[in-house]
Design a protein around this motif. Structure first.
Motif, PDB file in Angstrom:
ATOM      1  N   LEU A  90       9.217  -0.384  -0.246  1.00  8.68           N
ATOM      2  CA  LEU A  90       8.892  -1.304   0.852  1.00  8.68           C
ATOM      3  C   LEU A  90       7.437  -1.152   1.282  1.00  8.68           C
ATOM      4  O   LEU A  90       6.792  -2.139   1.654  1.00  8.68           O
ATOM      5  CB  LEU A  90       9.852  -1.093   2.021  1.00  8.68           C
ATOM      6  CG  LEU A  90      11.309  -1.447   1.706  1.00  8.68           C
ATOM      7  CD1 LEU A  90      12.191  -1.182   2.910  1.00  8.68           C
ATOM      8  CD2 LEU A  90      11.450  -2.869   1.203  1.00  8.68           C
ATOM      9  N   ARG A  91       6.897   0.064   1.193  1.00 13.14           N
ATOM     10  CA  ARG A  91       5.462   0.256   1.449  1.00 13.14           C
ATOM     11  C   ARG A  91       4.643  -0.501   0.412  1.00 13.14           C
ATOM     12  O   ARG A  91       3.633  -1.128   0.726  1.00 13.14           O
ATOM     13  CB  ARG A  91       5.108   1.735   1.417  1.00 13.14           C
ATOM     14  CG  ARG A  91       5.537   2.492   2.628  1.00 13.14           C
ATOM     15  CD  ARG A  91       5.088   3.941   2.568  1.00 13.14           C
ATOM     16  NE  ARG A  91       5.610   4.666   3.705  1.00 13.14           N
ATOM     17  CZ  ARG A  91       6.116   5.877   3.657  1.00 13.14           C
ATOM     18  NH1 ARG A  91       6.163   6.543   2.522  1.00 13.14           N
ATOM     19  NH2 ARG A  91       6.574   6.454   4.751  1.00 13.14           N
ATOM     20  N   ALA A  95       1.984  -3.560   0.844  1.00 13.93           N
ATOM     21  CA  ALA A  95       0.638  -3.531   0.262  1.00 13.93           C
ATOM     22  C   ALA A  95       0.390  -4.756  -0.620  1.00 13.93           C
ATOM     23  O   ALA A  95      -0.730  -5.264  -0.674  1.00 13.93           O
ATOM     24  CB  ALA A  95       0.445  -2.248  -0.546  1.00 13.93           C
ATOM     25  N   PHE A  96       1.434  -5.236  -1.297  1.00 14.94           N
ATOM     26  CA  PHE A  96       1.331  -6.449  -2.115  1.00 14.94           C
ATOM     27  C   PHE A  96       1.403  -7.716  -1.256  1.00 14.94           C
ATOM     28  O   PHE A  96       1.373  -8.827  -1.776  1.00 14.94           O
ATOM     29  CB  PHE A  96       2.456  -6.516  -3.149  1.00 14.94           C
ATOM     30  CG  PHE A  96       2.253  -5.670  -4.376  1.00 14.94           C
ATOM     31  CD1 PHE A  96       1.143  -5.835  -5.189  1.00 14.94           C
ATOM     32  CD2 PHE A  96       3.200  -4.727  -4.744  1.00 14.94           C
ATOM     33  CE1 PHE A  96       0.979  -5.076  -6.341  1.00 14.94           C
ATOM     34  CE2 PHE A  96       3.046  -3.963  -5.896  1.00 14.94           C
ATOM     35  CZ  PHE A  96       1.938  -4.135  -6.692  1.00 14.94           C
ATOM     36  N   GLU A  97       1.519  -7.559   0.066  1.00 13.82           N
ATOM     37  CA  GLU A  97       1.592  -8.663   1.029  1.00 13.82           C
ATOM     38  C   GLU A  97       2.814  -9.551   0.811  1.00 13.82           C
ATOM     39  O   GLU A  97       2.753 -10.777   0.933  1.00 13.82           O
ATOM     40  CB  GLU A  97       0.297  -9.481   1.018  1.00 13.82           C
ATOM     41  CG  GLU A  97      -0.913  -8.659   1.406  1.00 13.82           C
ATOM     42  CD  GLU A  97      -2.218  -9.443   1.399  1.00 13.82           C
ATOM     43  OE1 GLU A  97      -2.233 -10.611   0.955  1.00 13.82           O
ATOM     44  OE2 GLU A  97      -3.219  -8.866   1.852  1.00 13.82           O
ATOM     45  N   CYS A  98       3.943  -8.915   0.514  1.00  9.91           N
ATOM     46  CA  CYS A  98       5.198  -9.642   0.354  1.00  9.91           C
ATOM     47  C   CYS A  98       5.793  -9.939   1.722  1.00  9.91           C
ATOM     48  O   CYS A  98       5.852  -9.061   2.583  1.00  9.91           O
ATOM     49  CB  CYS A  98       6.202  -8.818  -0.454  1.00  9.91           C
ATOM     50  SG  CYS A  98       5.680  -8.493  -2.139  1.00  9.91           S
ATOM     51  N   SER A  99       6.236 -11.152   1.922  1.00  6.05           N
ATOM     52  CA  SER A  99       6.872 -11.515   3.188  1.00  6.05           C
ATOM     53  C   SER A  99       8.382 -11.292   3.142  1.00  6.05           C
ATOM     54  O   SER A  99       9.040 -11.294   4.181  1.00  6.05           O
ATOM     55  CB  SER A  99       6.573 -12.972   3.531  1.00  6.05           C
ATOM     56  OG  SER A  99       7.049 -13.823   2.494  1.00  6.05           O
ATOM     57  N   GLU A 100       8.928 -11.108   1.948  1.00  4.05           N
ATOM     58  CA  GLU A 100      10.342 -10.787   1.803  1.00  4.05           C
ATOM     59  C   GLU A 100      10.549 -10.000   0.518  1.00  4.05           C
ATOM     60  O   GLU A 100       9.717 -10.037  -0.388  1.00  4.05           O
ATOM     61  CB  GLU A 100      11.219 -12.034   1.806  1.00  4.05           C
ATOM     62  CG  GLU A 100      11.038 -12.931   0.608  1.00  4.05           C
ATOM     63  CD  GLU A 100      11.962 -14.146   0.627  1.00  4.05           C
ATOM     64  OE1 GLU A 100      12.722 -14.337   1.591  1.00  4.05           O
ATOM     65  OE2 GLU A 100      11.925 -14.902  -0.358  1.00  4.05           O
ATOM     66  N   ASP A 145      11.462  -8.943   6.321  1.00  2.00           N
ATOM     67  CA  ASP A 145      10.159  -8.381   6.687  1.00  2.00           C
ATOM     68  C   ASP A 145      10.065  -6.945   6.208  1.00  2.00           C
ATOM     69  O   ASP A 145      10.442  -6.021   6.927  1.00  2.00           O
ATOM     70  CB  ASP A 145       9.949  -8.463   8.200  1.00  2.00           C
ATOM     71  CG  ASP A 145       8.560  -8.013   8.622  1.00  2.00           C
ATOM     72  OD1 ASP A 145       7.724  -7.700   7.745  1.00  2.00           O
ATOM     73  OD2 ASP A 145       8.308  -7.961   9.833  1.00  2.00           O
ATOM     74  N   PRO A 146       9.546  -6.713   5.004  1.00  2.00           N
ATOM     75  CA  PRO A 146       9.495  -5.353   4.468  1.00  2.00           C
ATOM     76  C   PRO A 146       8.564  -4.423   5.232  1.00  2.00           C
ATOM     77  O   PRO A 146       8.672  -3.201   5.100  1.00  2.00           O
ATOM     78  CB  PRO A 146       9.006  -5.547   3.029  1.00  2.00           C
ATOM     79  CG  PRO A 146       8.308  -6.853   3.031  1.00  2.00           C
ATOM     80  CD  PRO A 146       9.013  -7.696   4.063  1.00  2.00           C
TER      81      PRO A 146
END
Length: 163
Positions: A90-91, A95-100, A145-146
Motif C-alpha cells: 500500500l505504501r 508512491a505510484f499515486e494509485c487512487s485505488e 484510498d491506499p
C-alpha cells in the motif's frame, strides 16, 4: 525482491500454491518491470535469519494498483507478517499515486479475506474459475484510498522486509 530471491521464493510458492504456482519466468517478467524510472511493479521479500519467509507484489498503472501476490510461510502465519507485507504494498501504491487498489483472492482463503477486510478492502465481485487448474473462483476486492488503510502496522520483530 531481486533476481537472487527467485529460487527461494519459488520453493515457498510451490508449497503454498501447489496447483497454481507461478513459474520462474513469471517472476522474472515481473522483476523486469520493477526497476528504473518507468517501473510499474514493486515486489518485496521478508527474510528472517537468511530465510525468505514471505513475499508480495503490486502492479501500478493508470492510477490503479493491483496486488499480484502475497505469501507467508506457514510457520509465520498469525505473526502479522501478512499485514506488514500488505502495508509495504500500500505504501508502494501511494508512491505510484494509485487512487485505488484491487486484488483477487481465492474464495476459500478466508484468512486472507479477513486480512484484506481489516485494511478496508471491500468485496466487489467474483471471477468464476479464475484459479486454474483447480477451477476455483476468485473474490475481487477493492480499497478506495491506499494512502489511508484502516490497519497500518509497524513491523514483525526479527523479520526484515526489502525490495
Amino acid at each position: 525482491m531481486r533476481w537472487w530471491d527467485i529460487d527461494p521464493v519459488l520453493v515457498l510458492e510451490k508449497d503454498l500454491f501447489p496447483e497454481d504456482a507461478w513459474s520462474r519466468g513469471m517472476f522474472w517478467s515481473e522483476l523486469a518491470h520493477s526497476r528504473g524510472p518507468q517501473a510499474t511493479r514493486r515486489y518485496v521479500v521478508a527474510e528472517e535469519n537468511g530465510r525468505i519467509v514471505g513475499y508480495a507484489g503490486l502492479v501500478a498503472s493508470g492510477g490503479q494498483g493491483d496486488i499480484q501476490t502475497i505469501a507467508v510461510a506457514r510457520d509465520h502465519w498469525g505473526t502479522g507478517l501478512g499485514a506488514r507485507l500488505l502495508t509495504e504494498l500500500l505504501r508502494a501504491a501511494t508512491a505510484f499515486e494509485c487512487s485505488e487498489v484491487m486484488l483477487e483472492c481465492r474464495v476459500d482463503n478466508v484468512r486472507a479475506q479477513r486480512l484484506y477486510e481489516r485494511f478496508g478492502f471491500e468485496p466487489i465481485g467474483f471471477r468464476r474459475g479464475y484459479y486454474q487448474p483447480g477451477n476455483v473462483d476468485a473474490l475481487v476486492m477493492r480499497l478506495s484510498d491506499p494512502a489511508t488503510p484502516r490497519n497500518p502496522v509497524n513491523g514483525v520483530q526479527g523479520t526484515e522486509t526489502h525490495g
